[in-house]
Each structure stands twice: as structure tokens, then as C-alpha cells.
Scaffold this active site. Structure first.
Site, PDB file in Angstrom:
ATOM      1  CE  LYS A  48       8.546  -0.954  11.899  1.00 42.67           C
ATOM      2  NZ  LYS A  48       7.104  -0.723  12.016  1.00 42.67           N
TER       3      LYS A  48
ATOM      4  N   GLY B 198       2.348   3.188  13.054  1.00 36.31           N
ATOM      5  CA  GLY B 198       1.028   2.576  13.207  1.00 36.31           C
ATOM      6  C   GLY B 198       0.984   1.592  14.364  1.00 36.31           C
TER       7      GLY B 198
ATOM      8  NE  ARG C 178      -0.963   2.718   8.485  1.00 37.92           N
ATOM      9  CZ  ARG C 178      -0.003   1.957   8.990  1.00 37.92           C
ATOM     10  NH1 ARG C 178       1.124   2.501   9.420  1.00 37.92           N
ATOM     11  NH2 ARG C 178      -0.170   0.656   9.069  1.00 37.92           N
TER      12      ARG C 178
ATOM     13  CG  ASP D 153       5.160  -5.188   7.538  1.00 37.38           C
ATOM     14  OD1 ASP D 153       4.096  -4.670   7.143  1.00 37.38           O
ATOM     15  OD2 ASP D 153       5.469  -5.261   8.744  1.00 37.38           O
TER      16      ASP D 153
ATOM     17  CE  LYS E 260       0.060  -3.832   6.639  1.00 36.61           C
ATOM     18  NZ  LYS E 260      -0.114  -4.170   8.054  1.00 36.61           N
TER      19      LYS E 260
ATOM     20  NE  ARG F 238       4.405  -0.729   3.040  1.00 32.57           N
ATOM     21  CZ  ARG F 238       4.696  -1.132   4.261  1.00 32.57           C
ATOM     22  NH1 ARG F 238       4.359  -2.338   4.655  1.00 32.57           N
ATOM     23  NH2 ARG F 238       5.350  -0.343   5.081  1.00 32.57           N
TER      24      ARG F 238
HETATM   25  C1  S3P Z   1       2.703  -5.303  13.283  1.00 35.75           C
HETATM   26  C2  S3P Z   1       1.658  -5.868  12.624  1.00 35.75           C
HETATM   27  C3  S3P Z   1       1.407  -5.703  11.170  1.00 35.75           C
HETATM   28  C4  S3P Z   1       2.625  -5.138  10.456  1.00 35.75           C
HETATM   29  C5  S3P Z   1       3.270  -4.024  11.210  1.00 35.75           C
HETATM   30  C6  S3P Z   1       3.722  -4.499  12.581  1.00 35.75           C
HETATM   31  C7  S3P Z   1       2.853  -5.525  14.745  1.00 35.75           C
HETATM   32  O1  S3P Z   1       0.325  -4.812  10.996  1.00 35.75           O
HETATM   33  O2  S3P Z   1       2.268  -4.697   9.159  1.00 35.75           O
HETATM   34  O3  S3P Z   1       4.402  -3.528  10.508  1.00 35.75           O
HETATM   35  O4  S3P Z   1       3.941  -5.282  15.291  1.00 35.75           O
HETATM   36  O5  S3P Z   1       1.865  -5.966  15.370  1.00 35.75           O
HETATM   37  P1  S3P Z   1      -1.204  -5.354  11.022  1.00 35.75           P
HETATM   38  O6  S3P Z   1      -1.447  -5.927  12.336  1.00 35.75           O
HETATM   39  O7  S3P Z   1      -2.049  -4.147  10.771  1.00 35.75           O
HETATM   40  O8  S3P Z   1      -1.288  -6.344   9.899  1.00 35.75           O
END
Ligand code: S3P
Length: 425
Positions: free
Chosen positions: A5, A78, A106, A304, A331, A335
Site C-alpha cells: 500500500k 490516512g 485522525r 501496522d 490509526k 487500535r
Molecule cells: C505509512 C506509514 C505508517 C503506517 C501507514 C502507512 C506510510 O503511518 O501506519 O499504514 O505509507 O507512510 P505513520 O507514518 O503515521 O506511522
């Protein structure tokens, strides 16, 4: 396994910005990533789906993004909204952002703080700097040196993307290492970015206004999604599951390390490089697990994966101690609270002390409970995995959000022998 992702979002952001063609293979076609595709189109990028996981992106170069006519709605995503805030504000655009009920809760302040230092202004927002909000980028983006106050790849990436259309150098200092896909992909597209390490952490320096050129991107399998069939394979007696081409970038590999410490039988085969990332095939066999102490400094590399680790810990013998989980509270859901409630509903003894979770594993789980998922895909998948090995089946109140990151989850798990029944509302 579905494509990663994090890399999928970034491939569309940079592919839709760079001049020339970017061919992406293995893109995750989950709802979160599709929102990023739509958003980049609204900013003037040419983004097309060619076939299964195969996409083409073409942009107008750094400085070439257009102001969108409508609100950008990122749904549950997010990562999508936070990275886009950086990219669009750095380009001097004024954009209104929105999302679903989960995303509206969030915190966005962690992104807005550095972007304001770079000259952006929040024009309109609800209390507490939550979505929906309108952010106006400055005419001339100010280069900053920013030390991350939280271990967040999203914050790091938002600042670096804001630094693209900025005269001068943007510096991010990262005391605790987080996933490095933005740095890798910026390099891949031709940006001038240097990464050095000293006692204070990682220092990332990006030279503004690079000429980004379209590049091919191959998206490896997402370790955060592979985590679910991986843990299922460990927990269901007699299992042997092979998961192909899973990314094992060290900034994402904390779950594997933890499971191995718990006694998991996981073979890493065929280690190679795919799309600039280390990948391997994981062969997992059902294993008797024991409780461990997960060091808090490992959290960014498995942030995650705590819900599914808590499920694995429920079936282990002894306590699994997971400390320093404050980031889990912001998150897609809180969580920590959602995991604790799910464990309680299924008869798993555990203790929450502040931001620490201790699961008191006994080797077996009663199950039989209904878990509230709070619009959180990973809570839904983690507890469905619990139900594969608990004495009684586990119910989740809503499985629809699984499509944000792992649309093929139910089909794939059924293919492994899982019985998943979907109630018709
Ligand atoms: C992500 C960073 C993480 C992760 C999210 C994907 C990314 O979040 O939890 O699912 O792709 O940069 P945080 O940067 O807020 O820790």
C-alpha cells in the site's frame, strides 16, 4: 499477495508528477490507493488503468500540478491524504480535504505543523485541526530543517514531498528510523536526495525543483497484508503456506523478527530484489509459539502489525509484552482499545498499562465473541484470523473496510481453507 500500500500510493504520486510515462505493475487496487489515483487526476495528472494491477501515470513535472475544482475525498486513507497535503501545499495549491468518519477523527496537526513552517496556511478546519480542512500552500515554499517529533513515515514523506517544488534544500531528521519508501522512490525518479546517519539519527536532504522523469515501478507484496495469512499459517494446526515475493525491507520487518523470536517456523526463500526493494518467498508452518517482550524501538518497523501480533500472542504460551504503543491510538481506529476489546470479547486475558499491551497467552483461545472494528481494516482481518484457530468462531461487525487494503482477503483465505461466512444485512 496484494501489492504494498505504501509503495502503491507513492508510485501514483510521483508517477503523476514526473514527466514522461510511469508504468506501475502490481499496484494495490484497494480503495485507499484508488482515492490517491483520483486525487492525482484532479490535480491534472494522466492516470490510467491498463489491466490487473497494471497502471500508467504521466505528469507535467515538478511545479506542474493544478488546483483541483472540488474537495479531495480520501475516504479511509490516512497515508493518501497526508502525503497529498505535503505535495499540494508545496506546490502552492489551495485544496480542501475530507475523508470518512474514521479519517475525520485522525490528527492532521502532525502534518500541518511542518507545512506551516514551510509557509502553508490552514484556512478552514473543524476543531483540533481535523478533516474537513482547507490548506493553502505558499507562493514560495520555505525550505526547512525538520526533526520528526513522532516516528512517522507519513510526516517525513509529507515534508519531503512539500520540498519538491521549493527553491533550496529540505532536511528531515529522523531520530527513529521509519519506512524509507519515499526516499527510495524519489531517488528512483531522479531526485537529488542524500541520507546520512549520525548519533542524532538519519538526516535526509532533498534538493528542491528536481527534474523527475517517469520510471517503471514494480510493487512488491505488502508485508502488512501478508501478515494475516502468515499468522493464520502459524496458528492453524497442520498448515504450510507459501507467500510469494513479500517485501522484507528492514524498516517493515519487525513482525517477522518478533514471530521468529516467538518460535515461528518461517523460512525465507529466494531472497532477491524487486522494484528496488528486498523481497523473498516466506514459507510458514504451524508452530507452537511462546510469549516474548517486543522492544519499543521495534514499533516503527511493525506499527501496522500489532493487532495481528496480539492475535498470535493470544495462542502463545506465556506473556507477550508490547510497550510504547501510543501511535496505535491514532490509526484507522484507536487500535490499542479496539484490540483490547476484541481480546476481551474472545476470552483472552490481557493487561493495558497506559500505552502498553500485555497479552497473557495460554496456548488456546475460546473465541465466540463479536469484535467491533470501528472502520478499521486491520482489526477486522486480525480477528478473522483469530477465528481460524479459536475454539468457537469469531465474528466481526463489519468487513467492508477490508477492501481499503486487501480486497481479495476473503477469497484468498477461503482458498487456504478458511470458512468465512458473510451475513447479509
Ligand atoms: C505509512 C506509514 C505508517 C503506517 C501507514 C502507512 C506510510 O503511518 O501506519 O499504514 O505509507 O507512510 P505513520 O507514518 O503515521 O506511522
Amino acid at each position: 499477495m496484494p501489492g504494498d500500500k505504501s509503495i502503491s500510493h507513492r508510485s501514483l504520486l510521483l508517477g503523476g508528477l514526473a514527466t514522461g510515462e510511469t508504468r506501475v505493475e502490481g499496484l494495490l487496487e484497494g480503495e485507499d490507493v484508488l482515492r490517491t489515483a483520483d486525487a492525482m487526476r484532479a490535480l491534472g495528472a494522466d492516470i490510467r488503468r491498463l489491466g490487473d494491477g497494471s497502471w500508467l501515470a504521466r505528469g507535467n513535472g515538478v511545479g506542474g500540478l493544478l488546483e483541483p475544482e472540488d474537495t479531495l475525498d480520501f475516504g479511509n486513507a490516512g497515508t493518501g491524504v497526508r502525503l497529498m497535503m505535503g505535495l499540494a501545499a508545496g506546490h502552492g495549491l489551495t485544496v480542501t480535504y475530507d475523508g470518512d468518519a474514521s479519517l475525520r477523527k485522525r490528527p492532521m496537526g502532525r502534518i500541518l505543523t511542518p507545512l506551516k513552517l514551510m509557509g502553508a496556511r490552514v484556512i478552514d478546519c473543524v476543531e483540533g485541526e481535523r478533516l474537513p480542512l482547507t490548506l493553502a500552500g505558499p507562493a514560495d515554499t520555505i525550505p526547512i530543517e525538520y526533526r520528526l517529533p513522532v516516528a512517522s513515515a507519513q510526516v517525513k514523506s509529507a515534508v519531503l514531498l512539500a520540498g519538491l517544488d521549493c527553491a533550496g534544500e529540505t532536511v528531515v531528521i529522523e531520530p527513529e528510523e521509519t519506512r524509507d519508501h519515499t526516499e527510495r522512490m524519489l531517488t528512483h525518479f531522479g531526485a537529488d536526495i542524500s541520507v546520512t546517519q549520525d548519533a542524532g539519527g538519519k538526516r535526509i536532504v532533498l534538493k528542491g525543483r528536481p527534474e523527475l522523469k517517469g520510471r517503471d515501478v514494480v510493487v512488491p507484496a505488502d508485508p502488512s497484508s501478508a501478515a494475516f495469512p502468515l499468522v493464520a499459517g502459524l496458528l492453524v494446526p497442520g498448515s504450510e503456506v507459501r507467500l510469494e515475493s513479500v517485501m522484507v525491507n528492514l524498516t517493515r520487518a519487525g513482525l517477522l523478527t518478533s514471530l521468529e523470536e516467538m518460535g515461528a517456523n518461517i523460512a525465507r526463500e529466494n531472497l532477491r530484489e524487486l522494484g528496488g526493494e528486498p523481497v523473498c518467498d516466506l514459507v510458514v508452518k504451524a508452530s507452537a509459539l511462546k510469549g516474548i517482550e517486543v522492544p519499543p524501538e521495534r514499533a516503527p518497523s511493525m506499527i501496522d502489525e500489532y493487532p495481528v501480533l496480539a492475535v498470535a500472542a493470544s495462542f502463545a504460551q506465556g506473556d507477550t509484552v508490547m510497550r510504547g504503543l501510543s501511535e496505535l491510538r491514532v490509526k484507522e481506529s484507536d487500535r490499542l482499545a479496539a484490540v483490547a476489546a476484541g481480546l476481551a470479547a474472545n476470552g483472552v486475558r490481557h493487561t493495558i498499562e497506559g500505552d502498553d499491551l500485555i497479552v497473557h497467552g495460554t496456548g488456546e483461545v475460546a473465541g465466540g465473541g463479536t469484535v467491533e472494528t470501528h472502520l478499521d481494516h486491520r482489526i477486522a482481518m486480525a480477528f478473522l484470523v483469530m477465528g481460524l484457530a479459536s475454539k468457537e468462531p469469531v465474528t466481526v461487525d463489519d468487513g467492508t473496510m477490508i477492501a481499503t487494503s486487501f480486497p481479495a482477503f476473503a477469497g484468498l483465505m477461503k482458498g487456504l481453507g478458511a470458512l468465512i461466512e458473510e451475513a447479509v444485512a
